[in-house]
Design an enzyme around this catalytic site. Sequence first.
Site, PDB file in Angstrom:
ATOM      1  N   HIS A 178      -5.022  -6.924   1.488  1.00 27.62           N
ATOM      2  CA  HIS A 178      -4.129  -5.952   2.124  1.00 27.62           C
ATOM      3  C   HIS A 178      -4.972  -4.825   2.715  1.00 27.62           C
ATOM      4  CE1 HIS A 178      -0.278  -7.109  -0.322  1.00 27.62           C
ATOM      5  NE2 HIS A 178      -0.968  -8.162   0.073  1.00 27.62           N
TER       6      HIS A 178
ATOM      7  N   GLU B  76      -4.726  -1.593   2.429  1.00 33.38           N
ATOM      8  CA  GLU B  76      -5.097  -0.553   1.464  1.00 33.38           C
ATOM      9  C   GLU B  76      -6.236  -1.019   0.563  1.00 33.38           C
ATOM     10  OE1 GLU B  76      -0.531  -0.128   1.980  1.00 33.38           O
ATOM     11  OE2 GLU B  76      -2.011  -1.733   1.992  1.00 33.38           O
TER      12      GLU B  76
ATOM     13  N   CYS C 153       2.626  -1.715  -1.205  1.00 34.03           N
ATOM     14  CA  CYS C 153       3.232  -2.668  -2.139  1.00 34.03           C
ATOM     15  C   CYS C 153       2.795  -2.291  -3.560  1.00 34.03           C
ATOM     16  CB  CYS C 153       2.791  -4.085  -1.789  1.00 34.03           C
ATOM     17  SG  CYS C 153       1.074  -4.443  -2.231  1.00 34.03           S
TER      18      CYS C 153
ATOM     19  N   CYS D  24      -1.073  -2.510  -4.067  1.00 35.76           N
ATOM     20  CA  CYS D  24      -1.820  -1.467  -3.359  1.00 35.76           C
ATOM     21  C   CYS D  24      -1.578  -0.093  -3.981  1.00 35.76           C
ATOM     22  CB  CYS D  24      -1.445  -1.477  -1.887  1.00 35.76           C
ATOM     23  SG  CYS D  24      -2.018  -2.978  -1.040  1.00 35.76           S
TER      24      CYS D  24
END
Length: 160
Positions: free
Chosen positions: A56, A58, A86, A89
């Site tokens: 991801h 992040e 999410c 993250c």
Amino acid sequence: MTDDDKAFMTRAIYLSEKTSLIDSAGGVFGTVIVQDGKILAEGANRVVAENDPTWHGEIEAIRNACKKEGSFKLRNATLYTSAEPCPMCMAAAYWAGIEKIYYASTNGDALEYGDFDDSLIYRELKKPVSDRSISCTQIMRDEAVAVWKQYKVKADRVPY
């Protein structure tokens, strides 16, 4: 919102556009981490390109920032992300010591426009371990705790 906030978020949104629409590497997620008024690191979603469900924006930005800083804690760091983090993250942001998060789109937007639905994860995390949909069974606790006990008294242990 300051001019700097706008500039940093604009960069995060650009990264989300590039990774999703130009590179087709993953979802619409881009991130910058700022420290002392300057971009320390960037990241973008590359789940599809890397076949890695943890890639991801992040997470990539946190990894890059920590490597650059030579530390697993990011002092006075602010994370700008194109979408609300999410659960994975968000947890990584806490572990990295992120001080502040700015996000643009919401989890609801990600669901409506991209079919990204984290609601199952949020529901599962609220349940007792025994009631979760992924079966979790504890085994060999004594053996694992024996290692923890050694770690507790390790003279050169780095505190988290």
